[in-house]
Design an enzyme around this catalytic site. Structure first.
Site, PDB file in Angstrom:
ATOM      1  N   ASN A   4     -47.307   2.434 -50.495  1.00  0.00           N
ATOM      2  CA  ASN A   4     -47.420   0.920 -49.811  1.00  0.00           C
ATOM      3  C   ASN A   4     -47.745  -0.102 -50.944  1.00  0.00           C
ATOM      4  O   ASN A   4     -49.196   0.115 -51.467  1.00  0.00           O
ATOM      5  CB  ASN A   4     -48.757   1.047 -48.850  1.00  0.00           C
ATOM      6  CG  ASN A   4     -49.001  -0.416 -48.263  1.00  0.00           C
ATOM      7  OD1 ASN A   4     -48.243  -1.236 -48.468  1.00  0.00           O
ATOM      8  ND2 ASN A   4     -49.975  -0.578 -47.544  1.00  0.00           N
ATOM      9  N   TRP A   5     -46.965  -0.856 -51.252  1.00  0.00           N
ATOM     10  CA  TRP A   5     -47.122  -1.657 -52.488  1.00  0.00           C
ATOM     11  C   TRP A   5     -47.922  -3.128 -52.230  1.00  0.00           C
ATOM     12  O   TRP A   5     -48.113  -3.735 -53.008  1.00  0.00           O
ATOM     13  CB  TRP A   5     -45.648  -2.115 -53.050  1.00  0.00           C
ATOM     14  CG  TRP A   5     -45.310  -1.096 -54.066  1.00  0.00           C
ATOM     15  CD1 TRP A   5     -45.741   0.080 -54.367  1.00  0.00           C
ATOM     16  CD2 TRP A   5     -44.093  -1.186 -54.814  1.00  0.00           C
ATOM     17  NE1 TRP A   5     -44.873   0.693 -55.041  1.00  0.00           N
ATOM     18  CE2 TRP A   5     -43.719   0.016 -55.240  1.00  0.00           C
ATOM     19  CE3 TRP A   5     -43.138  -2.098 -54.873  1.00  0.00           C
ATOM     20  CZ2 TRP A   5     -42.636   0.451 -56.225  1.00  0.00           C
ATOM     21  CZ3 TRP A   5     -41.945  -1.927 -55.557  1.00  0.00           C
ATOM     22  CH2 TRP A   5     -41.729  -0.539 -56.504  1.00  0.00           C
ATOM     23  N   LYS A   6     -48.124  -3.162 -50.931  1.00  0.00           N
ATOM     24  CA  LYS A   6     -48.735  -4.411 -50.068  1.00  0.00           C
ATOM     25  C   LYS A   6     -47.954  -5.656 -50.744  1.00  0.00           C
ATOM     26  O   LYS A   6     -46.882  -5.768 -50.899  1.00  0.00           O
ATOM     27  CB  LYS A   6     -50.226  -4.394 -50.761  1.00  0.00           C
ATOM     28  CG  LYS A   6     -50.866  -2.889 -50.311  1.00  0.00           C
ATOM     29  CD  LYS A   6     -52.319  -2.903 -50.128  1.00  0.00           C
ATOM     30  CE  LYS A   6     -52.634  -1.443 -49.698  1.00  0.00           C
ATOM     31  NZ  LYS A   6     -54.168  -1.263 -49.457  1.00  0.00           N
ATOM     32  N   HIS A  90     -50.898  -1.386 -40.052  1.00  0.00           N
ATOM     33  CA  HIS A  90     -51.877  -1.170 -41.249  1.00  0.00           C
ATOM     34  C   HIS A  90     -53.225  -1.996 -40.961  1.00  0.00           C
ATOM     35  O   HIS A  90     -53.167  -3.068 -40.428  1.00  0.00           O
ATOM     36  CB  HIS A  90     -51.325  -1.702 -42.568  1.00  0.00           C
ATOM     37  CG  HIS A  90     -52.058  -1.090 -43.690  1.00  0.00           C
ATOM     38  ND1 HIS A  90     -53.222  -1.968 -44.158  1.00  0.00           N
ATOM     39  CD2 HIS A  90     -52.068  -0.204 -44.549  1.00  0.00           C
ATOM     40  CE1 HIS A  90     -53.537  -1.186 -45.173  1.00  0.00           C
ATOM     41  NE2 HIS A  90     -53.096  -0.184 -45.817  1.00  0.00           N
ATOM     42  N   GLU A  92     -55.012  -3.756 -42.829  1.00  0.00           N
ATOM     43  CA  GLU A  92     -54.925  -4.975 -43.378  1.00  0.00           C
ATOM     44  C   GLU A  92     -54.290  -5.821 -42.263  1.00  0.00           C
ATOM     45  O   GLU A  92     -54.661  -7.042 -42.274  1.00  0.00           O
ATOM     46  CB  GLU A  92     -54.498  -5.132 -44.691  1.00  0.00           C
ATOM     47  CG  GLU A  92     -55.226  -4.504 -45.887  1.00  0.00           C
ATOM     48  CD  GLU A  92     -54.605  -4.035 -46.838  1.00  0.00           C
ATOM     49  OE1 GLU A  92     -53.582  -4.031 -47.265  1.00  0.00           O
ATOM     50  OE2 GLU A  92     -55.405  -3.070 -47.800  1.00  0.00           O
ATOM     51  N   GLU A 162     -55.953   6.379 -41.991  1.00  0.00           N
ATOM     52  CA  GLU A 162     -56.378   5.464 -43.192  1.00  0.00           C
ATOM     53  C   GLU A 162     -58.033   4.861 -42.667  1.00  0.00           C
ATOM     54  O   GLU A 162     -57.837   3.763 -42.178  1.00  0.00           O
ATOM     55  CB  GLU A 162     -55.499   4.334 -43.098  1.00  0.00           C
ATOM     56  CG  GLU A 162     -54.187   4.838 -43.791  1.00  0.00           C
ATOM     57  CD  GLU A 162     -53.503   3.769 -44.774  1.00  0.00           C
ATOM     58  OE1 GLU A 162     -53.126   4.185 -45.934  1.00  0.00           O
ATOM     59  OE2 GLU A 162     -53.619   2.780 -44.776  1.00  0.00           O
ATOM     60  N   GLY A 168     -58.566   0.950 -50.953  1.00  0.00           N
ATOM     61  CA  GLY A 168     -58.774  -0.110 -52.111  1.00  0.00           C
ATOM     62  C   GLY A 168     -60.143  -0.098 -52.586  1.00  0.00           C
ATOM     63  O   GLY A 168     -60.561  -0.975 -53.269  1.00  0.00           O
ATOM     64  N   SER A 208     -57.459   5.397 -51.079  1.00  0.00           N
ATOM     65  CA  SER A 208     -58.106   5.642 -52.467  1.00  0.00           C
ATOM     66  C   SER A 208     -57.478   7.095 -53.002  1.00  0.00           C
ATOM     67  O   SER A 208     -58.075   7.737 -53.816  1.00  0.00           O
ATOM     68  CB  SER A 208     -59.381   5.558 -52.613  1.00  0.00           C
ATOM     69  OG  SER A 208     -59.918   4.313 -52.577  1.00  0.00           O
ATOM     70  N   GLY A 229     -51.826   3.298 -51.962  1.00  0.00           N
ATOM     71  CA  GLY A 229     -51.814   1.812 -52.016  1.00  0.00           C
ATOM     72  C   GLY A 229     -51.807   1.703 -53.622  1.00  0.00           C
ATOM     73  O   GLY A 229     -50.734   1.932 -54.306  1.00  0.00           O
ATOM     74  N   GLY A 230     -52.885   1.289 -54.184  1.00  0.00           N
ATOM     75  CA  GLY A 230     -53.208   1.012 -55.477  1.00  0.00           C
ATOM     76  C   GLY A 230     -52.218   1.931 -56.545  1.00  0.00           C
ATOM     77  O   GLY A 230     -51.448   1.390 -57.175  1.00  0.00           O
TER      78      GLY A 230
HETATM   79  P1  PGA Z   1     -55.248   2.546 -51.605  1.00  0.00           P
HETATM   80  O1  PGA Z   1     -54.545   1.900 -50.323  1.00  0.00           O
HETATM   81  O2  PGA Z   1     -54.698   3.784 -51.763  1.00  0.00           O
HETATM   82  O3  PGA Z   1     -55.235   1.428 -52.496  1.00  0.00           O
HETATM   83  O4  PGA Z   1     -56.684   2.754 -51.083  1.00  0.00           O
HETATM   84  C1  PGA Z   1     -54.033   2.642 -49.225  1.00  0.00           C
HETATM   85  C2  PGA Z   1     -53.491   1.895 -48.116  1.00  0.00           C
HETATM   86  O5  PGA Z   1     -53.694   0.713 -47.818  1.00  0.00           O
HETATM   87  O6  PGA Z   1     -52.329   2.399 -47.615  1.00  0.00           O
END
Ligand code: PGA
Length: 244
Positions: A4-6, A90, A92, A162, A168, A208, A229-230
């Protein structure tokens, strides 16, 4: 194994990523690989992965076919550029953009209608975990959201657990905590859709995930894959997660 590149990467950075990433996962046929870039990069990403087994997903999907829905992108539009998956709900989106279990259900139904595979996210916040309500929160997100699908619809989705406190933050859920939460979710699925559906549903862990911790997470039979994500922004890092 999904990334997930956000709100990261331009179209040019997307192409550069896939030039590096493709050769690193060419032989990784043990899993499905999905990367979810921002909307502006979807068409370019689909082009960049042509001829490989990498699939491209969106980070959201509108519930209507078309119409006066400023800022939304619908299933047919995603289909038209070759997008096959969509992350829905998600944390967020729930936290900052008012996404609810009800809207998650509508988006999931729309995705299925348009042949886009939904990756539906649920997870508890830190205060909920600390307050001992994790199970209740997961159950409620499930019941008010995707429990509203039909059995046939449900058979075509993927769930991502999640925990919000792990996203993050560098604080991964321990494999045991993640597996426990997955068991809770699976029990909900069994209760609603029956034993076979509970056994069959694929549940990804997200929060993470890194090249360092992916092996111990994936060693848990409850964990079917990861949503990253990251560490999905860096081609070698994400490739080593895929090839754990
Ligand atoms: P993260 O994000 O790996 O940066 O913690 C995961 C996600 O939000 O899907």
């Amino acid at each position: 194994m999904s990334g997930n590149w956000k709100m990261y990467k331009t179209p040019a950075e997307t192409i550069a990523f896939f030039e590096k990433f493709r050769p690193l996962v060419e032989k990784s046929e043990h899993c499905e690989i999905v990367i979810c870039p921002p909307f502006t990069n979807l068409a370019g990403a689909v082009d960049a992965v042509k001829g490989s087994h990498i699939r491209i997903g969106a980070q959201n999907i509108g519930w209507a076919r078309e119409g006066a829905f400023t800022g939304e992108i619908s299933g047919p539009k995603l289909n038209a550029v070759g997008v096959t998956h969509a992350i829905i709900g998600h944390s967020e989106r729930r936290q900052y953009f008012g996404e609810t279990d009800e809207s998650v259900l509508k988006r999931t139904q729309a995705a299925l209608e348009w042949g886009v595979l939904p990756i539906v996210c649920i997870g508890e916040r830190l205060e909920e975990r600390e307050g001992g309500t994790t199970e209740a929160v997961l159950a409620s997100q499930f019941q008010k959201g995707i429990a509203g699908l039909s059995e046939q619809q449900f058979a075509r989705i993927v769930i991502a657990y999640e925990p919000v406190w792990a996203i993050g933050t560098g604080k991964t859920a321990t494999p045991d905590i993640a597996a426990d939460a997955h068991r809770t979710i699976r029990a909900q699925v069994r209760g609603k859709f029956g034993k076979d559906a509970g056994d069959a549903i694929r549940i990804l862990y997200g929060g993470s995930v890194s090249p360092e911790n992916v092996k111990t997470l994936m060693a848990q039979p409850e964990i079917d894959g990861v949503l990253v994500g990251g560490k999905s922004l860096d081609a070698p890092a994400f490739a080593s997660i895929v090839n754990f």
